[in-house]
Write a protein that holds these residues in place. Structure first.
Motif, PDB file in Angstrom:
ATOM      1  N   PHE A 284       0.828  -1.208   0.000  1.00 28.13           N
ATOM      2  CA  PHE A 284       0.000   0.000   0.000  1.00 28.13           C
ATOM      3  C   PHE A 284       0.864   1.261   0.000  1.00 28.13           C
ATOM      4  O   PHE A 284       0.536   2.254  -0.674  1.00 28.13           O
ATOM      5  CB  PHE A 284      -0.933   0.002   1.210  1.00 28.13           C
ATOM      6  CG  PHE A 284      -2.235  -0.707   0.985  1.00 28.13           C
ATOM      7  CD1 PHE A 284      -3.344  -0.013   0.541  1.00 28.13           C
ATOM      8  CD2 PHE A 284      -2.360  -2.069   1.208  1.00 28.13           C
ATOM      9  CE1 PHE A 284      -4.558  -0.653   0.329  1.00 28.13           C
ATOM     10  CE2 PHE A 284      -3.563  -2.724   0.994  1.00 28.13           C
ATOM     11  CZ  PHE A 284      -4.668  -2.011   0.552  1.00 28.13           C
ATOM     12  N   TYR A 285       1.945   1.228   0.758  1.00 26.54           N
ATOM     13  CA  TYR A 285       2.890   2.346   0.829  1.00 26.54           C
ATOM     14  C   TYR A 285       3.488   2.614  -0.556  1.00 26.54           C
ATOM     15  O   TYR A 285       3.579   3.767  -1.007  1.00 26.54           O
ATOM     16  CB  TYR A 285       3.975   1.982   1.842  1.00 26.54           C
ATOM     17  CG  TYR A 285       4.820   3.114   2.370  1.00 26.54           C
ATOM     18  CD1 TYR A 285       4.913   4.340   1.721  1.00 26.54           C
ATOM     19  CD2 TYR A 285       5.559   2.944   3.541  1.00 26.54           C
ATOM     20  CE1 TYR A 285       5.706   5.361   2.225  1.00 26.54           C
ATOM     21  CE2 TYR A 285       6.348   3.953   4.048  1.00 26.54           C
ATOM     22  CZ  TYR A 285       6.419   5.153   3.390  1.00 26.54           C
ATOM     23  OH  TYR A 285       7.207   6.160   3.889  1.00 26.54           O
ATOM     24  N   TYR A 286       3.872   1.539  -1.234  1.00 20.36           N
ATOM     25  CA  TYR A 286       4.446   1.666  -2.588  1.00 20.36           C
ATOM     26  C   TYR A 286       3.420   2.262  -3.555  1.00 20.36           C
ATOM     27  O   TYR A 286       3.745   3.155  -4.346  1.00 20.36           O
ATOM     28  CB  TYR A 286       4.907   0.295  -3.081  1.00 20.36           C
ATOM     29  CG  TYR A 286       5.482   0.314  -4.478  1.00 20.36           C
ATOM     30  CD1 TYR A 286       6.782   0.739  -4.699  1.00 20.36           C
ATOM     31  CD2 TYR A 286       4.722  -0.085  -5.574  1.00 20.36           C
ATOM     32  CE1 TYR A 286       7.323   0.763  -5.991  1.00 20.36           C
ATOM     33  CE2 TYR A 286       5.246  -0.062  -6.855  1.00 20.36           C
ATOM     34  CZ  TYR A 286       6.542   0.358  -7.055  1.00 20.36           C
ATOM     35  OH  TYR A 286       7.059   0.388  -8.332  1.00 20.36           O
ATOM     36  N   ALA A 287       2.178   1.779  -3.489  1.00 14.63           N
ATOM     37  CA  ALA A 287       1.128   2.311  -4.355  1.00 14.63           C
ATOM     38  C   ALA A 287       0.882   3.793  -4.072  1.00 14.63           C
ATOM     39  O   ALA A 287       0.703   4.592  -5.007  1.00 14.63           O
ATOM     40  CB  ALA A 287      -0.165   1.520  -4.157  1.00 14.63           C
ATOM     41  N   ALA A 288       0.894   4.183  -2.795  1.00 14.50           N
ATOM     42  CA  ALA A 288       0.685   5.585  -2.435  1.00 14.50           C
ATOM     43  C   ALA A 288       1.836   6.455  -2.920  1.00 14.50           C
ATOM     44  O   ALA A 288       1.618   7.558  -3.448  1.00 14.50           O
ATOM     45  CB  ALA A 288       0.527   5.712  -0.918  1.00 14.50           C
ATOM     46  N   ALA A 289       3.081   5.963  -2.762  1.00 10.96           N
ATOM     47  CA  ALA A 289       4.249   6.743  -3.198  1.00 10.96           C
ATOM     48  C   ALA A 289       4.276   6.889  -4.715  1.00 10.96           C
ATOM     49  O   ALA A 289       4.530   7.984  -5.247  1.00 10.96           O
ATOM     50  CB  ALA A 289       5.530   6.076  -2.700  1.00 10.96           C
ATOM     51  N   LEU A 290       4.019   5.795  -5.425  1.00 10.77           N
ATOM     52  CA  LEU A 290       4.008   5.836  -6.888  1.00 10.77           C
ATOM     53  C   LEU A 290       2.888   6.741  -7.390  1.00 10.77           C
ATOM     54  O   LEU A 290       3.080   7.532  -8.337  1.00 10.77           O
ATOM     55  CB  LEU A 290       3.841   4.418  -7.436  1.00 10.77           C
ATOM     56  CG  LEU A 290       4.104   4.204  -8.928  1.00 10.77           C
ATOM     57  CD1 LEU A 290       5.544   4.509  -9.278  1.00 10.77           C
ATOM     58  CD2 LEU A 290       3.753   2.775  -9.332  1.00 10.77           C
ATOM     59  N   SER A 291       1.722   6.652  -6.773  1.00 12.26           N
ATOM     60  CA  SER A 291       0.588   7.490  -7.174  1.00 12.26           C
ATOM     61  C   SER A 291       0.893   8.969  -6.966  1.00 12.26           C
ATOM     62  O   SER A 291       0.586   9.814  -7.824  1.00 12.26           O
ATOM     63  CB  SER A 291      -0.659   7.111  -6.374  1.00 12.26           C
ATOM     64  OG  SER A 291      -1.037   5.777  -6.609  1.00 12.26           O
ATOM     65  N   THR A 292       1.493   9.292  -5.821  1.00 15.04           N
ATOM     66  CA  THR A 292       1.824  10.692  -5.524  1.00 15.04           C
ATOM     67  C   THR A 292       2.798  11.252  -6.544  1.00 15.04           C
ATOM     68  O   THR A 292       2.610  12.367  -7.055  1.00 15.04           O
ATOM     69  CB  THR A 292       2.421  10.807  -4.113  1.00 15.04           C
ATOM     70  OG1 THR A 292       1.501  10.271  -3.156  1.00 15.04           O
ATOM     71  CG2 THR A 292       2.728  12.258  -3.763  1.00 15.04           C
ATOM     72  N   ALA A 293       3.841  10.487  -6.858  1.00 13.12           N
ATOM     73  CA  ALA A 293       4.836  10.946  -7.826  1.00 13.12           C
ATOM     74  C   ALA A 293       4.227  11.119  -9.215  1.00 13.12           C
ATOM     75  O   ALA A 293       4.523  12.092  -9.919  1.00 13.12           O
ATOM     76  CB  ALA A 293       6.005   9.963  -7.860  1.00 13.12           C
ATOM     77  N   GLN A 294       3.378  10.191  -9.618  1.00 16.41           N
ATOM     78  CA  GLN A 294       2.757  10.285 -10.938  1.00 16.41           C
ATOM     79  C   GLN A 294       1.747  11.430 -11.000  1.00 16.41           C
ATOM     80  O   GLN A 294       1.635  12.107 -12.025  1.00 16.41           O
ATOM     81  CB  GLN A 294       2.086   8.955 -11.290  1.00 16.41           C
ATOM     82  CG  GLN A 294       3.077   7.835 -11.566  1.00 16.41           C
ATOM     83  CD  GLN A 294       2.414   6.492 -11.779  1.00 16.41           C
ATOM     84  OE1 GLN A 294       1.252   6.292 -11.440  1.00 16.41           O
ATOM     85  NE2 GLN A 294       3.145   5.558 -12.354  1.00 16.41           N
ATOM     86  N   TRP A 295       1.021  11.650  -9.913  1.00 14.29           N
ATOM     87  CA  TRP A 295       0.047  12.740  -9.896  1.00 14.29           C
ATOM     88  C   TRP A 295       0.744  14.097  -9.967  1.00 14.29           C
ATOM     89  O   TRP A 295       0.239  15.037 -10.579  1.00 14.29           O
ATOM     90  CB  TRP A 295      -0.804  12.653  -8.634  1.00 14.29           C
ATOM     91  CG  TRP A 295      -2.010  13.538  -8.653  1.00 14.29           C
ATOM     92  CD1 TRP A 295      -3.182  13.326  -9.318  1.00 14.29           C
ATOM     93  CD2 TRP A 295      -2.162  14.782  -7.970  1.00 14.29           C
ATOM     94  NE1 TRP A 295      -4.052  14.367  -9.097  1.00 14.29           N
ATOM     95  CE2 TRP A 295      -3.455  15.280  -8.275  1.00 14.29           C
ATOM     96  CE3 TRP A 295      -1.330  15.530  -7.134  1.00 14.29           C
ATOM     97  CZ2 TRP A 295      -3.932  16.472  -7.761  1.00 14.29           C
ATOM     98  CZ3 TRP A 295      -1.816  16.731  -6.627  1.00 14.29           C
ATOM     99  CH2 TRP A 295      -3.104  17.189  -6.940  1.00 14.29           C
ATOM    100  N   LEU A 296       1.934  14.196  -9.344  1.00 14.35           N
ATOM    101  CA  LEU A 296       2.707  15.444  -9.357  1.00 14.35           C
ATOM    102  C   LEU A 296       3.657  15.539 -10.555  1.00 14.35           C
ATOM    103  O   LEU A 296       4.414  16.504 -10.661  1.00 14.35           O
ATOM    104  CB  LEU A 296       3.518  15.565  -8.058  1.00 14.35           C
ATOM    105  CG  LEU A 296       2.712  15.695  -6.760  1.00 14.35           C
ATOM    106  CD1 LEU A 296       3.630  15.626  -5.553  1.00 14.35           C
ATOM    107  CD2 LEU A 296       1.910  16.991  -6.750  1.00 14.35           C
TER     108      LEU A 296
END
Length: 365
Positions: A284-296
């Motif tokens: 879940f942490y990996y998905a959140a980090a990847l999502s944040t980077a892609q969204w930004l």
């Protein structure tokens, strides 16, 4: 952003403890409140959500390879609506990671380390998970493969040791009140099965993408089989009292007594919980980090890992001021919220993408 690769088998190894880890402890008791002695049927019905979620995620991946939901949602519904939807996914995965972390901390403090501050337990877990996430998808896949035996073997040992206390009559009457109680009981585990949508963050990094759907479906079956077995074990030992237990599997482990030597094996359940939750929080942490980077639109997700770790710990306290709030969220909010965000919305995205593709085909021809 992510240069590592994992196999489809490693993806399955990541997803299996991610779903099972938290489900085997609390879900049997919640399911028993609705399904009574038919609680073992509920995971079979709930698995339909898992199969549908895997199918939806794989089809979206086929339409938009090498992209996650944060990226292809902008192409499907437009840039601004896609950004809004991506923001919603960010604030789905970040708080839910905090909720998982809080559940882990509450269980450890309530059951074992009574005098240890919960903040110390949660912070130490986040630091370990952050190190794994910063290592990348390959490190995450190899760590899950290393810990999987430590997760599965204690479950088998527990079942074998407690088998002498089985009362098989507790399963009867089967469907004595019809199909509705198992259906109601399937709603809560259905929320856990919707978590298979996490594979949308793993599929772009598979070395053998064609096997992704096959291993995803196999993992759904493995999770379903595990939950059915655990529910049956709990039912055979605890009977009608299952619904009154917060952690039925923990209560079952206290029945173990072999030659006055193997007794009080709650530590085995703790080992299952710690290892499985470590993998779950990391995914879940990996998905959140990847999502944040892609969204930004960042070039790398690693700079956001540590700030997200702090945010996850804070969310575990902000969103859930007490363990009662965590339990209420698991029963009332998460099953519907999880299915909405991880199954229903992706289904709409798939339908829109399919319709747009069909409209473009005559023009290109």
């Amino acid at each position: 952003m992510e240069k590592g690769k994992i196999s489809s088998l490693q993806m399955a190894i990541l997803l299996y403890p991610t779903i099972v880890a938290t489900a085997i402890l609390g879900v049997p008791g919640i399911t028993a409140k609705y399904a009574l002695n038919d609680l073992w049927l509920s995971p079979i019905l709930a698995a339909l959500i898992g199969y549908a979620t895997v199918y939806i995620a794989y089809k979206l991946h086929k339409l938009y390879p090498k992209q996650t939901v944060i990226q292809f949602s902008e192409q499907i519904i437009g840039r601004i609506p896609g950004k809004i939807l991506g923001f919603l996914y960010l604030f789905f995965y970040i708080p839910i990671t905090g909720q998982i972390l809080r559940s882990y901390g509450d269980f450890i403090v309530d059951s074992f380390m009574v005098n240890t501050p919960i903040s110390v337990i949660m912070a130490s877990m986040v630091i370990l998970c952050a190190l794994i996430v910063r290592g990348g998808i390959e490190v995450l896949g190899r760590a899950a493969g290393l810990f999987l035996p430590l997760f599965i073997i204690p479950i088998f040992i527990l079942i074998i040791l407690v088998s002498s206390d089985f009362d098989f009559k507790n399963i009867f009457p089967i469907l004595g009140n019809g199909i509705m109680p198992p259906l109601k009981g399937a709603i809560v585990p259905g929320g856990w099965f919707s978590e298979f949508f996490l594979m949308i963050f793993l599929l772009p990094f598979l070395a053998d993408m064609k096997k992704g759907m096959k291993y995803g479906m196999m993992t759904v079956f493995a999770v379903m089989f595990t939950l059915v077995v655990v529910n049956l074990v709990v039912l055979f030992v605890l009977g009608p009292t299952t619904s009154s237990k917060v952690y039925p599997l923990m209560s079952v482990s206290r029945y173990i007594g072999l030659a006055d030597f193997f007794e009080h094996l709650e530590s085995g359940v703790m080992a299952i919980w710690v290892v499985g939750t470590f993998v779950k929080i990391s995914v879940f942490y990996y998905a959140a980090a990847l999502s944040t980077a892609q969204w930004l639109n960042l070039s790398d997700y690693r700079p956001v890992v540590w700030p997200l770790g702090i945010l996850i710990v804070e969310f575990s306290f902000w969103s859930f001021p007490s363990s009662m709030e965590v339990s209420r969220y698991d029963v009332i909010a998460f099953p519907f919220y999880g299915i909405l965000m991880q199954t229903i919305i992706p289904l709409f995205l798939l339908v829109i993408a399919f319709v747009r593709k069909r409209k473009r085909e005559p023009k290109t021809s």
